[in-house]
Design an enzyme around this catalytic site. Structure first.
Site, PDB file in Angstrom:
ATOM      1  N   GLY A  27       0.860  -1.184   0.000  1.00 14.98           N
ATOM      2  CA  GLY A  27       0.000   0.000   0.000  1.00 14.98           C
ATOM      3  C   GLY A  27       0.893   1.230   0.000  1.00 14.98           C
ATOM      4  O   GLY A  27       2.110   1.141  -0.242  1.00 14.98           O
ATOM      5  N   ALA A  59      -8.974   3.654  -1.334  1.00 15.59           N
ATOM      6  CA  ALA A  59      -9.241   4.923  -0.635  1.00 15.59           C
ATOM      7  C   ALA A  59      -9.927   5.897  -1.585  1.00 15.59           C
ATOM      8  O   ALA A  59      -9.521   6.050  -2.735  1.00 15.59           O
ATOM      9  CB  ALA A  59      -7.942   5.504  -0.105  1.00 15.59           C
ATOM     10  N   GLN A  60     -10.953   6.542  -1.091  1.00 10.26           N
ATOM     11  CA  GLN A  60     -11.717   7.430  -1.968  1.00 10.26           C
ATOM     12  C   GLN A  60     -11.426   8.901  -1.700  1.00 10.26           C
ATOM     13  O   GLN A  60     -11.004   9.647  -2.560  1.00 10.26           O
ATOM     14  CB  GLN A  60     -13.216   7.160  -1.777  1.00 10.26           C
ATOM     15  CG  GLN A  60     -13.633   5.779  -2.193  1.00 10.26           C
ATOM     16  CD  GLN A  60     -15.121   5.535  -1.974  1.00 10.26           C
ATOM     17  OE1 GLN A  60     -15.866   6.416  -1.566  1.00 10.26           O
ATOM     18  NE2 GLN A  60     -15.556   4.326  -2.236  1.00 10.26           N
ATOM     19  N   GLU A 126     -13.806  17.424   4.883  1.00  9.08           N
ATOM     20  CA  GLU A 126     -14.347  16.172   5.434  1.00  9.08           C
ATOM     21  C   GLU A 126     -14.614  16.380   6.912  1.00  9.08           C
ATOM     22  O   GLU A 126     -14.232  17.406   7.494  1.00  9.08           O
ATOM     23  CB  GLU A 126     -13.385  14.999   5.177  1.00  9.08           C
ATOM     24  CG  GLU A 126     -13.471  14.481   3.735  1.00  9.08           C
ATOM     25  CD  GLU A 126     -12.583  13.291   3.446  1.00  9.08           C
ATOM     26  OE1 GLU A 126     -11.937  12.782   4.375  1.00  9.08           O
ATOM     27  OE2 GLU A 126     -12.529  12.877   2.279  1.00  9.08           O
ATOM     28  N   HIS A 243     -16.492   3.291   9.779  1.00  9.98           N
ATOM     29  CA  HIS A 243     -16.859   4.393   8.882  1.00  9.98           C
ATOM     30  C   HIS A 243     -18.378   4.509   8.899  1.00  9.98           C
ATOM     31  O   HIS A 243     -19.083   3.500   8.809  1.00  9.98           O
ATOM     32  CB  HIS A 243     -16.360   4.105   7.465  1.00  9.98           C
ATOM     33  CG  HIS A 243     -16.358   5.328   6.589  1.00  9.98           C
ATOM     34  ND1 HIS A 243     -17.512   5.889   6.110  1.00  9.98           N
ATOM     35  CD2 HIS A 243     -15.349   6.111   6.133  1.00  9.98           C
ATOM     36  CE1 HIS A 243     -17.209   6.962   5.385  1.00  9.98           C
ATOM     37  NE2 HIS A 243     -15.894   7.118   5.393  1.00  9.98           N
ATOM     38  N   ARG A 289     -16.066  11.226  13.038  1.00  5.49           N
ATOM     39  CA  ARG A 289     -16.555   9.977  12.454  1.00  5.49           C
ATOM     40  C   ARG A 289     -17.257   9.073  13.465  1.00  5.49           C
ATOM     41  O   ARG A 289     -18.272   8.459  13.167  1.00  5.49           O
ATOM     42  CB  ARG A 289     -15.346   9.246  11.893  1.00  5.49           C
ATOM     43  CG  ARG A 289     -15.610   8.517  10.638  1.00  5.49           C
ATOM     44  CD  ARG A 289     -14.300   8.077  10.048  1.00  5.49           C
ATOM     45  NE  ARG A 289     -14.066   8.781   8.814  1.00  5.49           N
ATOM     46  CZ  ARG A 289     -13.080   8.475   7.977  1.00  5.49           C
ATOM     47  NH1 ARG A 289     -12.247   7.509   8.257  1.00  5.49           N
ATOM     48  NH2 ARG A 289     -12.941   9.146   6.860  1.00  5.49           N
ATOM     49  N   HIS A 347     -13.574   0.016   9.368  1.00  5.55           N
ATOM     50  CA  HIS A 347     -12.856   0.728   8.306  1.00  5.55           C
ATOM     51  C   HIS A 347     -11.364   0.833   8.559  1.00  5.55           C
ATOM     52  O   HIS A 347     -10.560   0.695   7.642  1.00  5.55           O
ATOM     53  CB  HIS A 347     -13.467   2.130   8.197  1.00  5.55           C
ATOM     54  CG  HIS A 347     -12.912   2.978   7.105  1.00  5.55           C
ATOM     55  ND1 HIS A 347     -12.979   2.609   5.775  1.00  5.55           N
ATOM     56  CD2 HIS A 347     -12.280   4.183   7.128  1.00  5.55           C
ATOM     57  CE1 HIS A 347     -12.406   3.559   5.034  1.00  5.55           C
ATOM     58  NE2 HIS A 347     -11.973   4.510   5.842  1.00  5.55           N
ATOM     59  N   ARG A 382      -9.161   8.300  14.360  1.00  5.74           N
ATOM     60  CA  ARG A 382      -8.383   8.957  13.306  1.00  5.74           C
ATOM     61  C   ARG A 382      -9.197  10.034  12.598  1.00  5.74           C
ATOM     62  O   ARG A 382     -10.359   9.825  12.249  1.00  5.74           O
ATOM     63  CB  ARG A 382      -7.934   7.902  12.277  1.00  5.74           C
ATOM     64  CG  ARG A 382      -7.214   8.494  11.092  1.00  5.74           C
ATOM     65  CD  ARG A 382      -6.668   7.429  10.185  1.00  5.74           C
ATOM     66  NE  ARG A 382      -7.690   6.621   9.554  1.00  5.74           N
ATOM     67  CZ  ARG A 382      -8.372   6.962   8.461  1.00  5.74           C
ATOM     68  NH1 ARG A 382      -8.178   8.157   7.883  1.00  5.74           N
ATOM     69  NH2 ARG A 382      -9.267   6.155   7.931  1.00  5.74           N
TER      70      ARG A 382
END
Ligand code: SIN
Length: 560
Positions: A27, A59-60, A126, A243, A289, A347, A382
């Protein structure tokens, strides 16, 4: 219970690969580290499947980085600390936000193409960010990064990639230093030795602990489990990020619906069509989140929850989110005109192999970065889009910290491997509290887990299979936890552990053993932390207990 090795082996009979730097994982953390290390010596990369198969590739949203003129590393640091709910190491976060822009600059120079308007990179917002600071490549940012890094590695003569090799265990010498890994070929089942002056684990997380996850099937925590068996300390395992918004349709995988959809104005509505997030947090859909995930969990007690982006305009939605559009259409949902049914899914694992700020684990010669590592940067929760940055910043630091030492390290050979007796070790985990200020200390309440066979009867039959484990973890060690469910999960996992084969012969057995081990450690840490903080929420202790619990739980194998 756990053995030192998943399988016995004779070093003289196995194939051998020797290298300067061994990087396990392909990754962003693994490949970025490999590219940096290739300036100094020969790099061997082991990857579990194909070079492009990674969580990074999926990952988006993007990379959080303070590049905008109105933004600053200081603001990025504040947001990261706030999301981390008191458990981030502020000095490590400072490194992340200050070194991040230079690493992103390097990625761009390698060829990663982020969205721009009139030649300038654009930023999206975000959750829990005070500023729009997420750079992105439409909604497939990870794919663009993976493409770039793979291409760079292919063009670098010093880097050799071995595909379909799964790390089974860490190899140490007689002085207890890491000298490489034992790997298994997933296609042939053949074992081989990979010896290196410096070994880096970038093996990713363990989302596959859970029935519902956004992670690919390879995310089984192999590197973290191997590090534990070799004696490394693990930290923060109880903090698993769920998530908030994964596609929720029967028969469809929990495909991620990026937080960027909410960042661009998407709203969450319940079965009654009511927008509910303003009732839970003043930042509504852009609350941290963990807050959004629990709010959705709560609302789902009474019916479905939907993410609605239809008011943003069909043209804009389809242009900004082409992959999400395509994936949802495959299951009959046109996101430009229909709300998307969503639910939380596992997630990201905040916890992992404890490292210092140079990526050093507690085992000499072994380094870790990316999701496999726990360096204190993410705390209890996170901040969105900080993980790709983490992989690059701390991968780079590993190479910088080795620059002086790697040449003084000998070229290891078979005879250096300490095999010992791979007998059943009567093992219990040593659990300690740790904080950057006070170091190691005892935990406020150690407690003894009640072990009863009755307690597990209502759970699914105890059978050491990945499906069984994932259901137990989802039901008892998920988004909302309590003491009795956690104790029952530990009991189930202890029982399952006893059913594992003594000699692992194939990859699926290794994955099962790794998940059962990590599941037990996650459930144990979650049972011990008698408070709620960040991603760890307990109905029996719904508040944070600052005095007692502003510290990390560190677990290490203890052999009697
Ligand atoms: C997302 O696109 O929502 C995921 C980003 C992340 O995990 O930080």
């Amino acid at each position: 219970m756990a053995r030192r090795f998943l399988t016995g082996f004779d070093p003289d009979k196995l194939d051998l690969v020797q290298t300067d730097f061994l990087v396990v994982g392909s990754g962003i953390a693994g490949l970025f580290t490999s590219l940096k290390a290739s300036d100094y010596g020969a790099v061997t990369v082991l990857t579990k499947q194909g070079t492009r198969d990674s969580n990074t590739d999926l990952a988006q949203g993007g990379i959080a980085v303070a590049l905008d003129e109105q933004d600053s590393p200081g603001l990025h640091q504040e947001d990261t600390l706030l999301a981390g709910a008191g458990l981030c190491d502020a000095s490590v976060v400072e490194i992340l936000v200050n070194e991040g822009p230079a690493r992103v600059g390097e990625l761009i120079r390698m060829g990663a193409d982020f969205d721009k308007v009139e030649g300038s990179i654009i930023f999206t917002r975000e959750a829990a960010h005070s500023h729009a600071r997420i750079i992105h490549a439409s909604d497939a940012t990870g794919n663009e990064i993976q493409r770039t890094l793979v291409q760079q590695c292919q063009q670098t003569a010093n880097i050799t990639v071995f595909e379909n090799i799964v790390v089974l265990d860490i190899l140490t010498n007689h002085q207890g230093r890491c000298i490489g890994v034992l790997g298994i070929d997933r296609l042939t089942g053949r074992l081989a030795l990979y010896l290196a002056r410096i070994t880096v684990l970038a093996t990713g997380g363990a989302g596959r602990l859970y029935q519902h996850t956004t992670n690919p099937s390879i995310a089984t925590g192999d590197g973290v489990a191997a590090a534990y068996r070799a004696g490394c300390r693990l930290m923060d395992l109880e903090f698993v990020q769920f998530h908030p918004t994964a596609l929720c349709l029967a028969h469809a995988p929990r495909f991620l619906i990026s937080e960027a959809v909410r960042g661009e104005g998407g709203v969450l509505i319940n079965e009654r069509g009511e927008r509910f997030m303003p009732r839970y947090h003043d930042r509504a859909e852009l609350a941290p989140r963990d807050v959004v995930a629990r709010a959705i969990w709560q609302e789902r007690q009474e019916g479905n929850v939907y993410l609605d982006a239809t008011h943003l305009g069909a043209e804009r939605v389809r242009r900004r989110f082409p992959s999400i559009t395509r994936n949802c259409l495959a299951y009959g949902i046109d996101i430009a005109t229909q709300p998307i049914p969503v639910a939380p899914a596992a997630h990201y694992t905040m916890g992992g192999i404890k490292t210092d700020r140079w990526g050093r684990t507690t085992l000499p010669g072994l380094y870790a970065c990316g999701e496999a590592a726990c360096n204190g940067v993410h705390g209890a929760n996170r901040l969105a889009s900080n993980s790709l940055l983490d992989g690059m910043v701390f991968g780079d630091r590993i190479v910088r910290s080795c620059m002086e030492v790697w040449k003084d390290t000998p070229f290891w050979e078979r005879k250096h491997i300490a095999v010992g007796e791979n007998t059943e070790e009567k093992e219990a985990e040593q659990v300690q509290g740790w904080s950057p200020e006070d170091g190691y200390q005892s935990l406020p309440e150690r407690g003894i887990l009640p072990f009863t066979t009755e307690a597990i009867e209502e759970l699914v039959e105890v059978k050491a299979t990945i499906c069984g484990l994932q259901k137990v973890m989802w039901d008892q060690v998920g988004l909302v936890r309590n003491a009795s469910g956690l104790a029952r999960a530990v009991n189930w996992l202890v029982t399952a552990e006893k059913q594992l084969p003594l000699e692992i012969k194939e990859v699926v057995q290794a994955e099962t053993a790794n998940l059962v081990l990590l599941g037990r450690l996650v459930a144990t840490a979650a049972w011990l932390r008698r408070e709620s903080r960040g991603a760890h929420y307990r109905t029996d202790y719904p508040a944070s207990r600052e005095q007692e619990w502003r510290q990390h739980i560190v677990i290490q194998k203890q052999i009697h």
